[in-house]
Design a protein around this motif. Structure first.
Motif, PDB file in Angstrom:
ATOM      1  N   VAL A  19       0.835  -1.192   0.000  1.00 36.53           N
ATOM      2  CA  VAL A  19       0.000   0.000   0.000  1.00 36.53           C
ATOM      3  C   VAL A  19       0.875   1.250   0.000  1.00 36.53           C
ATOM      4  O   VAL A  19       1.854   1.335   0.765  1.00 36.53           O
ATOM      5  N   LEU A  20       0.530   2.208  -0.829  1.00 37.60           N
ATOM      6  CA  LEU A  20       1.149   3.529  -0.786  1.00 37.60           C
ATOM      7  C   LEU A  20       0.201   4.482  -0.073  1.00 37.60           C
ATOM      8  O   LEU A  20      -0.954   4.633  -0.476  1.00 37.60           O
ATOM      9  N   ILE A  21       0.692   5.114   0.987  1.00 39.82           N
ATOM     10  CA  ILE A  21      -0.075   6.121   1.721  1.00 39.82           C
ATOM     11  C   ILE A  21       0.459   7.491   1.324  1.00 39.82           C
ATOM     12  O   ILE A  21       1.646   7.786   1.511  1.00 39.82           O
ATOM     13  N   ILE A  22      -0.397   8.329   0.764  1.00 43.08           N
ATOM     14  CA  ILE A  22      -0.017   9.701   0.423  1.00 43.08           C
ATOM     15  C   ILE A  22      -0.774  10.615   1.375  1.00 43.08           C
ATOM     16  O   ILE A  22      -1.966  10.889   1.196  1.00 43.08           O
ATOM     17  N   TYR A  70       0.181  -5.678   6.200  1.00 44.06           N
ATOM     18  CA  TYR A  70       0.355  -4.745   5.085  1.00 44.06           C
ATOM     19  C   TYR A  70       1.815  -4.301   4.996  1.00 44.06           C
ATOM     20  O   TYR A  70       2.470  -4.084   6.019  1.00 44.06           O
ATOM     21  N   ALA A  71       2.314  -4.154   3.773  1.00 39.76           N
ATOM     22  CA  ALA A  71       3.601  -3.509   3.525  1.00 39.76           C
ATOM     23  C   ALA A  71       3.304  -2.087   3.082  1.00 39.76           C
ATOM     24  O   ALA A  71       2.575  -1.875   2.104  1.00 39.76           O
ATOM     25  N   LEU A  72       3.840  -1.101   3.802  1.00 35.91           N
ATOM     26  CA  LEU A  72       3.440   0.287   3.603  1.00 35.91           C
ATOM     27  C   LEU A  72       4.605   1.155   3.157  1.00 35.91           C
ATOM     28  O   LEU A  72       5.710   1.060   3.689  1.00 35.91           O
ATOM     29  N   ASP A  73       4.355   1.990   2.158  1.00 38.38           N
ATOM     30  CA  ASP A  73       5.234   3.095   1.793  1.00 38.38           C
ATOM     31  C   ASP A  73       4.459   4.378   2.050  1.00 38.38           C
ATOM     32  O   ASP A  73       3.225   4.388   1.979  1.00 38.38           O
ATOM     33  N   VAL A  74       5.181   5.449   2.320  1.00 35.58           N
ATOM     34  CA  VAL A  74       4.495   6.712   2.600  1.00 35.58           C
ATOM     35  C   VAL A  74       5.150   7.846   1.830  1.00 35.58           C
ATOM     36  O   VAL A  74       6.365   7.878   1.638  1.00 35.58           O
ATOM     37  N   ALA A  75       4.321   8.775   1.365  1.00 35.30           N
ATOM     38  CA  ALA A  75       4.772  10.028   0.767  1.00 35.30           C
ATOM     39  C   ALA A  75       4.011  11.150   1.450  1.00 35.30           C
ATOM     40  O   ALA A  75       2.801  11.032   1.681  1.00 35.30           O
ATOM     41  N   ARG A  76       4.697  12.237   1.747  1.00 32.51           N
ATOM     42  CA  ARG A  76       4.075  13.324   2.516  1.00 32.51           C
ATOM     43  C   ARG A  76       3.704  14.531   1.659  1.00 32.51           C
ATOM     44  O   ARG A  76       3.369  15.587   2.196  1.00 32.51           O
ATOM     45  N   SER A  77       3.748  14.367   0.360  1.00 35.32           N
ATOM     46  CA  SER A  77       3.272  15.423  -0.545  1.00 35.32           C
ATOM     47  C   SER A  77       2.713  14.765  -1.793  1.00 35.32           C
ATOM     48  O   SER A  77       3.037  13.607  -2.106  1.00 35.32           O
ATOM     49  N   GLY A  78       1.897  15.511  -2.513  1.00 32.98           N
ATOM     50  CA  GLY A  78       1.326  14.966  -3.733  1.00 32.98           C
ATOM     51  C   GLY A  78       2.384  14.664  -4.777  1.00 32.98           C
ATOM     52  O   GLY A  78       2.323  13.644  -5.472  1.00 32.98           O
ATOM     53  N   THR A  79       3.370  15.538  -4.877  1.00 28.14           N
ATOM     54  CA  THR A  79       4.435  15.347  -5.866  1.00 28.14           C
ATOM     55  C   THR A  79       5.224  14.077  -5.581  1.00 28.14           C
ATOM     56  O   THR A  79       5.496  13.276  -6.484  1.00 28.14           O
TER      57      THR A  79
END
Length: 227
Positions: free
Chosen positions: A3-6, A25-34
């Motif tokens: 799962v990608l969490i934005i 779940y295996a999680l990646d995270v991004a803290r901005s839309g870009t």
């Protein structure tokens, strides 16, 4: 499930990791839309959790670019603090698959994520996957190319099925290892060996290669001759 969490709210991110990771779940995270858009383009995810209000680029624009410019079919669940019909219509119009309003139940989030992935894979009603000349029947565990049965090992079958589900998108080495061995991939370069064996079965007897390697990026299937 990868799962990608934005999301830019650190408390929400911490809650999601604390609840979803113990569920497997295996999680990646991004803290901005870009940053989120870049990760979504570069990697394969089973589903994306996308906040509507983000710095740099909002969730609507991220969703629209993924669908219209990059033709990425990954399921997207959109999160928002605004429970208005206009926001929902705009989100669905941009390509979102589901919608949750903050504050939301983590149990409901888990259920919705799993439902989106099931719907995407369509494994409840569809047992056959095809791309180009390749066909896999998941009921029988058989794979064919141009009507010819492929002699695959169990690991080769898992790799091909993963590539087929994502085709023609690129699948990273890390994603393939996770699909085959879960969270405990072998320390040796086993994936390379299995990729070689799969290529021998899938491509060697035919006129062109479908299994494409992009050094440092990953692997994908091509439906015609690709140089």
């Amino acid at each position: 499930m990868h799962v990608l969490i934005i999301e830019d709210n650190p408390d929400i991110i911490a809650n999601l990791f604390g609840f979803l990771e113990p569920l497997g779940y295996a999680l990646d995270v991004a803290r901005s839309g870009t940053a989120g858009l870049a990760l979504a383009i570069r990697n394969h995810y089973d589903v994306i959790v996308l906040d509507l209000s983000l710095p740099g680029m909002d969730g609507i624009e991220v969703c629209r670019l993924l669908r219209n410019d990059h033709h990425n079919p990954v399921p997207i669940l959109m999160l928002t603090a605004r429970d208005t019909e206009h926001d929902k219509v705009t989100g669905f119009g941009a390509g979102a698959d589901d919608y949750l309003v903050k504050p939301y139940s983590l149990l409901e989030l888990d259920a919705r994520l799993k439902a989106l992935v099931r719907r995407m894979r369509n494994e409840q009603v569809q047992h056959v996957r095809t791309f180009g000349e390749v066909r896999i029947d998941m009921r029988t565990g058989t794979a064919t190319r141009a009507g010819n049965t492929l002699a695959l090992t169990p690991t080769g079958y898992k790799i091909l099925l993963t590539l087929l589900r994502c085709a023609p998108l690129m699948v990273s080495r890390e994603v393939l290892e996770r699909e085959v061995w879960g969270d405990n991939p072998p320390e040796s370069d086993a994936l390379r060996t299995h990729i070689h064996a799969l290529r021998q079965a899938l491509d060697k007897p035919f006129g062109y290669s479908m299994l494409i390697t992009r050094a440092g990026i990953g692997y994908h299937l091509a439906s015609d001759n690709e140089t």
